[in-house]
Design a protein around this motif. Structure first.
Motif, short mmCIF file in Angstrom:
data_model
loop_
_atom_site.label_atom_id
_atom_site.label_comp_id
_atom_site.label_asym_id
_atom_site.label_seq_id
_atom_site.Cartn_x
_atom_site.Cartn_y
_atom_site.Cartn_z
N LEU A 23 35.29 36.62 41.25
CA LEU A 23 35.79 37.98 41.11
C LEU A 23 36.26 38.54 42.45
CD1 LEU A 23 36.10 40.53 39.26
CD2 LEU A 23 33.83 41.18 40.10
N PHE A 24 35.42 38.43 43.47
CA PHE A 24 35.80 38.93 44.79
C PHE A 24 36.96 38.13 45.38
CE2 PHE A 24 31.42 40.75 44.87
CZ PHE A 24 31.80 42.07 44.98
N PHE A 25 36.99 36.83 45.10
CA PHE A 25 38.09 36.01 45.61
C PHE A 25 39.41 36.39 44.94
CE2 PHE A 25 40.72 32.14 45.72
CZ PHE A 25 40.84 32.02 47.11
N GLU A 26 39.37 36.65 43.65
CA GLU A 26 40.58 37.07 42.93
C GLU A 26 41.07 38.43 43.42
OE1 GLU A 26 42.57 35.61 40.58
OE2 GLU A 26 41.43 33.78 40.97
N GLY A 29 41.60 37.57 47.65
CA GLY A 29 42.35 36.38 48.05
C GLY A 29 41.83 35.78 49.34
N ASN A 30 40.66 36.19 49.79
CA ASN A 30 40.09 35.73 51.05
C ASN A 30 38.68 35.22 50.77
OD1 ASN A 30 38.90 35.49 53.59
ND2 ASN A 30 40.09 37.20 54.43
N GLN A 31 38.40 33.97 51.15
CA GLN A 31 37.09 33.39 50.89
C GLN A 31 35.98 34.08 51.68
OE1 GLN A 31 37.51 29.23 51.73
NE2 GLN A 31 38.38 28.79 49.71
N GLY A 32 36.28 34.46 52.91
CA GLY A 32 35.26 35.12 53.74
C GLY A 32 34.83 36.44 53.15
N ILE A 33 35.78 37.23 52.70
CA ILE A 33 35.43 38.52 52.10
C ILE A 33 34.73 38.30 50.77
CG2 ILE A 33 36.40 40.65 51.15
CD1 ILE A 33 38.52 40.51 53.35
N ALA A 34 35.09 37.24 50.04
CA ALA A 34 34.40 36.93 48.79
C ALA A 34 32.93 36.60 49.05
CB ALA A 34 35.10 35.77 48.09
#
Length: 84
Positions: A23-26, A29-34
């Motif tokens: 959900l956070f990645f979608e 679009g950033n793996q670190g923020i996800a």
């Protein structure tokens, strides 16, 4: 038996963490923020457990505070017996 417990306890946790990560990645679009978002969600889910543990610890501190004068008196009385 262990497979049953795995299916009941571990698998839902894995699916839940994967769901929030995706959900956070979608959204970003950033793996670190996800990963940071997933960490935030895990912290929110474990907060009630932390609150209960903190309450138990405070109760333990109050009990130790009440018992401390008696413990000190016993230590003072039996100091130098050579048994310890």
């Amino acid at each position: 038996m262990l497979t049953f417990l795995y299916q009941i306890i571990i698998m839902p946790l894995i699916q839940l963490t994967e769901f929030f990560y995706e959900l956070f990645f979608e959204i970003t679009g950033n793996q670190g923020i996800a990963v940071i978002g997933l960490s935030f969600v895990v912290t929110l889910f474990t907060l009630p457990l932390y609150m209960v543990a903190e309450k138990w610890q405070e109760t333990e501190r109050q009990i130790q505070k009440k018992l401390n004068p008696g413990v000190e008196r016993i230590k003072k009385t039996f100091r130098g017996d050579g048994l310890w």
